[in-house]
Design an enzyme around this catalytic site. Structure first.
Site, PDB file in Angstrom:
ATOM      1  N   LYS A  12      87.036  35.917  45.260  1.00  0.00           N
ATOM      2  CA  LYS A  12      85.827  34.871  45.253  1.00  0.00           C
ATOM      3  C   LYS A  12      85.002  35.579  44.142  1.00  0.00           C
ATOM      4  CE  LYS A  12      82.359  35.375  48.070  1.00  0.00           C
ATOM      5  NZ  LYS A  12      81.030  35.318  47.245  1.00  0.00           N
ATOM      6  N   ASN A  13      84.663  36.843  44.423  1.00  0.00           N
ATOM      7  CA  ASN A  13      83.891  37.584  43.574  1.00  0.00           C
ATOM      8  C   ASN A  13      84.147  37.786  42.084  1.00  0.00           C
ATOM      9  OD1 ASN A  13      81.822  37.538  45.596  1.00  0.00           O
ATOM     10  ND2 ASN A  13      82.594  39.452  46.279  1.00  0.00           N
ATOM     11  N   ASP A  25      65.535  43.049  38.937  1.00  0.00           N
ATOM     12  CA  ASP A  25      64.915  43.700  38.161  1.00  0.00           C
ATOM     13  C   ASP A  25      65.888  44.565  37.186  1.00  0.00           C
ATOM     14  OD1 ASP A  25      65.620  45.234  40.222  1.00  0.00           O
ATOM     15  OD2 ASP A  25      64.269  46.714  40.364  1.00  0.00           O
ATOM     16  N   LEU A  26      67.079  45.038  37.790  1.00  0.00           N
ATOM     17  CA  LEU A  26      68.074  45.602  37.060  1.00  0.00           C
ATOM     18  C   LEU A  26      68.671  44.817  35.825  1.00  0.00           C
ATOM     19  CD1 LEU A  26      69.903  48.221  39.476  1.00  0.00           C
ATOM     20  CD2 LEU A  26      67.978  48.425  38.031  1.00  0.00           C
ATOM     21  N   VAL A  34      73.780  49.442  52.058  1.00  0.00           N
ATOM     22  CA  VAL A  34      73.758  48.774  50.947  1.00  0.00           C
ATOM     23  C   VAL A  34      72.852  47.537  51.359  1.00  0.00           C
ATOM     24  CG1 VAL A  34      74.994  47.154  49.198  1.00  0.00           C
ATOM     25  CG2 VAL A  34      75.910  49.335  50.080  1.00  0.00           C
ATOM     26  N   ASP A  58      73.738  34.133  50.715  1.00  0.00           N
ATOM     27  CA  ASP A  58      73.519  34.701  51.999  1.00  0.00           C
ATOM     28  C   ASP A  58      72.200  35.472  51.888  1.00  0.00           C
ATOM     29  OD1 ASP A  58      75.983  33.691  53.030  1.00  0.00           O
ATOM     30  OD2 ASP A  58      77.132  35.696  52.603  1.00  0.00           O
ATOM     31  N   ARG A  67      74.336  32.911  45.148  1.00  0.00           N
ATOM     32  CA  ARG A  67      74.098  33.933  44.542  1.00  0.00           C
ATOM     33  C   ARG A  67      74.355  34.006  43.356  1.00  0.00           C
ATOM     34  NH1 ARG A  67      69.380  37.028  45.022  1.00  0.00           N
ATOM     35  NH2 ARG A  67      69.689  38.695  43.612  1.00  0.00           N
TER      36      ARG A  67
END
Length: 420
Positions: free
Chosen positions: A22-23, A125-126, A330, A117, A93
């Site tokens: 998926k990612n 910001d990064l 995390v 999610d 996301r």
């Protein structure tokens, strides 16, 4: 919304094939915006998140379609809109991954602040810091990140240090740098396999990226990228979910179409727990029929234990004798699944970002609701181990990231049915 009805008490047995990641799929769909030619992506999971990203591409003026059960064709012409539709972006996301490709190829982007999610703070910001270092002028206003490359409309290579090895920021900066003028160095970047797959895909389109999978990536910008055909990697989180489900139900399952090295963080903890693991070139056999013991887990960036496997691991540990501990380093909201597991009789105490789990002999059935994608998988695992019939609501979350989940589990002997 529908629900899954799970009858617990049956050990999983058999073989399950893992779908594409998926990612990785979502990142490669975003990277397709860099290409001036047709892109064909294979081994793509047919899940809600992928369809949302495809809908975003089409609503922006691109052409995209399924050309098989797990293959997509995309074409993003020079005339597309550079504004992502909020009504779709709020569902996903990974829609934020369009920022880098749009600014880099088209010189401008209006990217809606994304949804997805609610697992914790995931600021942009990064992402903005990296693109700004390459010459982009970006502002956040009215729910959008707006701006583009200054002057020549082309970004400039730069040296960028990430304060945290953010997966999303690393992907966005790599994609932006692919068409930038000169060399970009990205230090302290994420090392996940999905980053490597993204770099390989861009290189297949004519990019020049080295070092993906390490903490220093070098990107030499090129004038343009061309179309290609590419098959994405297997989903290590889906594979880990079935591995943990096999152990939780005290069954034995062969997981195929995997890259075992991508799962070392999970297999190491399962072995420490007493689960028997056999690895082959592209398969893993998980045998949880022996005695299991408590372990401590800390989630960390890759190659550490993945945060995306934390909820599933917690579901397993609820019925492992002794006291286990999970520290979530995390995402702070990953522990929201605890409330639902407690409804099933789990003995879990929360102290900050730490969950202390006292294993019980068995869980009891209950009506529970998924709060996010991985929590949904965890509750299914818990339901398969519980006495009686468990109702898992919130299927939208599960369908976002798992292809044919109940079908695959049923083939392994699980007793699951869907009620729409």
């Amino acid at each position: 919304m529908g629900k899954l009805i799970v009858q617990g008490g049956t050990p999983l047995e058999g073989t399950v094939a893992i779908s594409g990641a998926k990612n990785a799929a979502l990142a490669l769909l975003a990277a397709s915006f860099l290409s001036r030619g047709e892109v064909i992506l294979e081994n793509i999971p047919a899940i809600t998140d992928v369809n949302v990203m495809l809908d975003i591409a089409k609503e922006m003026g691109g052409e995209g379609e399924w050309i098989g059960p797990n293959a997509l064709r995309l074409n993003l012409p020079d005339t597309i809109s550079c504004k992502t539709p909020y009504k779709l972006a709020k569902k996903l996301r990974a829609s934020n991954l369009l920022l880098g490709p749009l600014v880099s190829r088209f010189g401008w982007a209006e990217v809606a602040l994304p949804g997805g999610d609610n697992i914790g703070t995931r600021p942009m910001d990064l992402h903005i810091k990296g693109l700004s270092a390459m010459g982009a002028s970006l502002t956040v206003e009215h729910g959008y990140i707006c701006g583009g490359a200054q002057g020549s409309k082309r970004l400039q290579g730069a040296k960028i240090y990430l304060d945290f090895p953010s997966v999303g920021a690393t992907k966005n900066i790599v994609m932006a740098a692919a068409l930038a003028r000169g060399q970009t160095l990205i230090e302290n970047c994420a090392k996940e396999p999905e980053i490597v797959d993204l770099a390989n895909f861009i290189n297949a389109m004519g990019g020049k990226i080295r070092g993906a999978g390490t903490d220093l990536i070098r990107v030499e910008g090129v004038e343009q990228l061309e179309g290609t055909a590419y098959s994405i990697i297997p989903d290590r989180v889906e594979a880990g979910t079935y591995m943990i489900a096999a152990a939780a139900t005290r069954g034995r399952v062969r997981v195929t179409n995997v890259i075992p090295t991508h799962l070392h963080g999970v297999t190491a903890k399962l072995r420490e727990m007493g689960v028997q693991i056999e690895e082959d070139d592209d398969s893993i056999v998980v045998d949880g029929r022996g005695e299991l013991n408590a372990v401590d887990i800390k989630t960390l960036p890759y190659p550490g234990f993945p945060t995306d496997m934390q909820s599933q691991a917690m579901a397993l540990l609820t019925t492992v004798p002794g006291t286990s501990m999970i520290v979530e380093n995390v995402y702070e909201n990953r522990l929201r699944v605890v409330d639902e597991l407690q409804r099933m009789g789990a003995q879990i105490k929360i102290e900050g970002r730490t969950a202390i789990i006292d294993g019980v002999a068995s869980l009891s059935s209950a009506q529970v609701k998924a709060s996010d994608l991985r929590a949904g998988a965890a509750l299914l695992i818990a339901g398969m181990t519980a006495d009686g019939e468990t109702e898992v609501c919130g299927l939208y979350h599960i369908d976002r990231g798992y292809e044919k989940l109940e079908e695959k589990l049923t083939a392994l002997g699980a007793k699951i049915r869907r009620i729409e």
